[in-house]
Design a protein around this motif. Structure first.
Motif, mmCIF file in Angstrom:
data_model
loop_
_atom_site.group_PDB
_atom_site.id
_atom_site.type_symbol
_atom_site.label_atom_id
_atom_site.label_comp_id
_atom_site.label_asym_id
_atom_site.label_seq_id
_atom_site.Cartn_x
_atom_site.Cartn_y
_atom_site.Cartn_z
ATOM 1 N N TRP A 95 -5.417 -11.697 3.925
ATOM 2 C CA TRP A 95 -6.294 -10.536 3.289
ATOM 3 C C TRP A 95 -5.808 -9.743 2.757
ATOM 4 O O TRP A 95 -5.431 -9.126 4.080
ATOM 5 C CB TRP A 95 -7.584 -11.194 4.383
ATOM 6 N N LYS A 96 -6.147 -9.265 2.547
ATOM 7 C CA LYS A 96 -6.196 -7.235 1.946
ATOM 8 C C LYS A 96 -7.460 -7.111 1.204
ATOM 9 O O LYS A 96 -8.099 -7.187 0.705
ATOM 10 C CB LYS A 96 -4.905 -7.294 0.519
ATOM 11 N N GLY A 97 -7.355 -5.953 2.691
ATOM 12 C CA GLY A 97 -8.390 -5.245 2.122
ATOM 13 C C GLY A 97 -8.959 -2.996 2.797
ATOM 14 O O GLY A 97 -7.405 -3.037 2.116
ATOM 15 N N ALA A 98 -9.628 -3.035 3.174
ATOM 16 C CA ALA A 98 -9.839 -1.443 3.603
ATOM 17 C C ALA A 98 -10.657 -1.424 5.151
ATOM 18 O O ALA A 98 -11.453 -2.554 4.820
ATOM 19 C CB ALA A 98 -10.473 -0.226 3.071
ATOM 20 N N ILE A 99 -10.080 -1.259 5.641
ATOM 21 C CA ILE A 99 -11.175 -0.592 7.316
ATOM 22 C C ILE A 99 -12.034 0.280 6.770
ATOM 23 O O ILE A 99 -11.135 0.948 6.288
ATOM 24 C CB ILE A 99 -10.318 -0.277 8.338
ATOM 25 N N LEU A 127 -16.626 7.909 5.550
ATOM 26 C CA LEU A 127 -16.261 7.802 4.196
ATOM 27 C C LEU A 127 -14.421 7.052 4.319
ATOM 28 O O LEU A 127 -14.482 7.744 2.982
ATOM 29 C CB LEU A 127 -16.372 8.941 3.067
ATOM 30 N N VAL A 128 -13.995 7.327 5.443
ATOM 31 C CA VAL A 128 -12.612 6.638 5.772
ATOM 32 C C VAL A 128 -12.445 5.168 5.172
ATOM 33 O O VAL A 128 -12.753 4.460 5.724
ATOM 34 C CB VAL A 128 -12.691 7.596 6.637
ATOM 35 N N HIS A 129 -11.171 4.995 4.426
ATOM 36 C CA HIS A 129 -11.164 3.795 4.352
ATOM 37 C C HIS A 129 -9.612 3.420 4.539
ATOM 38 O O HIS A 129 -8.603 4.198 3.994
ATOM 39 C CB HIS A 129 -11.303 3.654 2.666
ATOM 40 N N ILE A 130 -8.793 2.501 5.509
ATOM 41 C CA ILE A 130 -7.476 2.757 5.378
ATOM 42 C C ILE A 130 -7.447 0.981 5.477
ATOM 43 O O ILE A 130 -8.258 0.007 5.514
ATOM 44 C CB ILE A 130 -7.708 2.506 7.115
ATOM 45 N N PRO A 131 -6.798 1.228 4.197
ATOM 46 C CA PRO A 131 -5.549 -0.408 3.736
ATOM 47 C C PRO A 131 -5.001 -1.092 4.440
ATOM 48 O O PRO A 131 -4.481 -0.426 5.216
ATOM 49 C CB PRO A 131 -5.186 0.203 2.568
ATOM 50 N N VAL A 132 -5.649 -2.399 4.439
ATOM 51 C CA VAL A 132 -5.021 -2.856 5.410
ATOM 52 C C VAL A 132 -5.049 -4.387 5.526
ATOM 53 O O VAL A 132 -5.271 -4.955 4.341
ATOM 54 C CB VAL A 132 -5.767 -3.311 7.094
ATOM 55 N N GLY A 133 -3.740 -5.259 5.825
ATOM 56 C CA GLY A 133 -3.417 -7.380 4.963
ATOM 57 C C GLY A 133 -3.810 -7.567 7.134
ATOM 58 O O GLY A 133 -3.464 -6.656 7.982
ATOM 59 N N LEU A 134 -4.435 -8.796 6.734
ATOM 60 C CA LEU A 134 -4.791 -9.358 7.663
ATOM 61 C C LEU A 134 -4.055 -10.643 8.329
ATOM 62 O O LEU A 134 -3.432 -10.841 6.995
ATOM 63 C CB LEU A 134 -6.166 -10.202 7.810
ATOM 64 N N ARG A 146 -12.198 -15.466 17.905
ATOM 65 C CA ARG A 146 -10.547 -15.640 17.112
ATOM 66 C C ARG A 146 -9.541 -14.273 16.830
ATOM 67 O O ARG A 146 -10.151 -13.437 15.842
ATOM 68 C CB ARG A 146 -10.560 -16.291 15.915
ATOM 69 N N PRO A 147 -8.753 -14.094 17.490
ATOM 70 C CA PRO A 147 -8.563 -12.720 17.068
ATOM 71 C C PRO A 147 -7.039 -12.363 15.527
ATOM 72 O O PRO A 147 -6.807 -13.565 15.320
ATOM 73 C CB PRO A 147 -7.117 -11.642 18.005
ATOM 74 N N TYR A 148 -7.046 -11.730 14.837
ATOM 75 C CA TYR A 148 -6.162 -11.845 13.961
ATOM 76 C C TYR A 148 -6.055 -9.699 13.524
ATOM 77 O O TYR A 148 -6.021 -8.736 14.136
ATOM 78 C CB TYR A 148 -6.969 -11.467 12.323
ATOM 79 N N TYR A 149 -4.599 -9.480 13.708
ATOM 80 C CA TYR A 149 -3.980 -8.162 13.455
ATOM 81 C C TYR A 149 -4.042 -8.225 12.267
ATOM 82 O O TYR A 149 -3.830 -8.415 11.202
ATOM 83 C CB TYR A 149 -2.158 -8.679 13.489
ATOM 84 N N THR A 150 -4.574 -6.525 12.507
ATOM 85 C CA THR A 150 -4.329 -5.641 10.643
ATOM 86 C C THR A 150 -2.965 -4.823 11.110
ATOM 87 O O THR A 150 -2.504 -4.837 11.966
ATOM 88 C CB THR A 150 -5.595 -4.385 11.231
ATOM 89 N N ALA A 151 -2.752 -3.985 9.547
ATOM 90 C CA ALA A 151 -1.402 -3.506 9.345
ATOM 91 C C ALA A 151 -1.705 -2.772 8.292
ATOM 92 O O ALA A 151 -2.330 -3.006 6.892
ATOM 93 C CB ALA A 151 0.071 -4.436 9.336
ATOM 94 N N PRO A 152 -1.106 -2.333 8.452
ATOM 95 C CA PRO A 152 -1.527 -0.917 7.100
ATOM 96 C C PRO A 152 -0.960 -0.697 6.177
ATOM 97 O O PRO A 152 0.753 -1.204 5.821
ATOM 98 C CB PRO A 152 -1.753 0.660 7.398
ATOM 99 N N LEU A 153 -1.290 -0.628 5.057
ATOM 100 C CA LEU A 153 -0.611 -0.567 3.521
ATOM 101 C C LEU A 153 -1.128 0.323 2.732
ATOM 102 O O LEU A 153 -1.710 0.937 3.010
ATOM 103 C CB LEU A 153 -1.100 -2.270 2.408
ATOM 104 N N LYS A 154 0.317 0.520 1.730
ATOM 105 C CA LYS A 154 0.375 1.726 0.787
ATOM 106 C C LYS A 154 -0.119 3.231 1.095
ATOM 107 O O LYS A 154 -1.461 3.725 1.025
ATOM 108 C CB LYS A 154 -1.063 1.192 -0.124
#
Length: 332
Positions: A15-19, A23-30, A118-126
């Motif tokens: 999954w790709k999106g943002a936290i 007003l702050v968005h952080i692009p992440v992948g799941l 259920r856990p997932y890792y997030t990691a920053p993108l872009k």
């Protein structure tokens, strides 16, 4: 099938999106954070070594039913169902977004373990590394976690964002109302004396707990059945006792991601606005959908809302429908 005691890291983006907070968005992948230790036994035709699957059948007549003749219903009373059309089900789906939208911050020890699912890792993108690290370190320093809502594969989830080492873990939660009350169970009262526990008994119990206390090491707690079956599989494979089975192709897809721009100013604006969420109209046109960890970066239009609009709605699964055709599989 060698096992070194550790499951390999999954680098496939689910999954790709943002936290989002304020007003702050952080692009992440799941990314998947777990690997099943169960054993999957597939059904095979011993004559041809072909997979054996299920059929949609009428449970009264035993006859196979065409997909076009199946409707979806939910049991309202014993033996009485409310039938829902595909359009009615689709309209009830949560709007698909690519945002892990933090709604509140809580003390890390406030959420009972029974809600964790259920856990997932997030990691920053872009170029999102700096703002990702900022949220992680702020949560760690404040001993807080972020409670959020997220839509994954058309299903809405409640989740908690937790700092863990260098990662932010997104752990899906059970919804409020899904945990049953224990009040009707015959449980002993709180307090040792009220439960009839003697001081000597408590002393011995505390000593036993102390003697058995150790540091956490997940490898000390393994699925022994799976380990034994894996050893048996290795032994039979080494002896050449292997059957070739027809492979079944699986669909794969990846949703679109999100851009990030101008961190400091949006942090200030979030504080000035009391951390209010952007209005639906601004979210729709991408007006506040992105921030950057680099102040000098040029602004770019957000892709989150556009990707959400283009994503086709998927049909809802039936509440109690017969399973679709697929390879028969049983998990031990």
């Amino acid at each position: 099938m060698a096992d070194d005691g550790k499951a390999p890291t999954s680098t496939r983006t689910m999954w790709k999106g943002a936290i989002s907070f304020g007003l702050v968005h952080i692009p992440v992948g799941l990314y998947a954070a777990t690997a099943s230790s169960g054993i999957d036994f597939d059904w095979l035709d011993k004559r041809s070594m072909e997979p054996v699957g299920y059929k949609r059948v009428n449970k009264v007549t035993g006859k196979e039913i065409a997909t076009a003749d199946i409707v979806k219903g939910v049991e309202y009373e014993d033996g009485r169902y409310v039938i829902l059309s595909p359009e009615e089900i689709a309209a009830a789906f949560p709007k698909t977004t690519q945002t892990i939208e933090i709604e509140a911050f809580l003390d890390a020890d406030e959420i009972p373990f029974v809600y964790l699912e259920r856990p997932y890792y997030t990691a920053p993108l872009k170029r999102g590394e700096k703002v990702y690290a900022l949220l992680r370190e702020a949560l760690r320093k404040s001993n807080k976690v972020g409670v959020a809502k997220v839509v994954i594969q058309t299903k809405q989830h409640l989740a908690v964002l937790i700092p863990c080492g260098r990662a932010l873990i997104l752990n899906l939660l059970r919804w409020g109302g899904e945990i049953r009350s224990f009040e009707q169970l015959n449980l002993p009262p709180l307090d040792a004396k009220a439960a009839g526990i003697k001081d000597a008994e408590m002393t011995m119990a505390m000593q036993l707990i102390e003697d058995m206390t150790q540091e956490w090491d997940a490898d000390n707690f393994r699925n022994s059945f799976a380990d034994e079956i894996n050893k048996l599989i290795e032994t039979k494979a080494a002896a050449g006792d292997i059957a070739d089975v027809v492979k079944v192709e699986r669909e794969a897809g990846a949703p679109a991601g999100a851009d990030v721009l101008d961190l400091t100013s949006l942090l200030k604006r979030s504080l000035e606005g009391g951390g209010r969420k952007p209005s639906p109209s601004r979210a729709a046109d991408g007006g506040s959908a992105s921030v950057t960890a680099l102040p000098s970066a040029k602004r770019a239009p957000a892709k989150t809302a556009t990707a959400a609009k283009k994503a086709p709605a998927r049909k809802a699964p039936a509440a109690k429908s017969a399973p679709a055709k697929k390879t028969g599989r049983r998990t031990a």
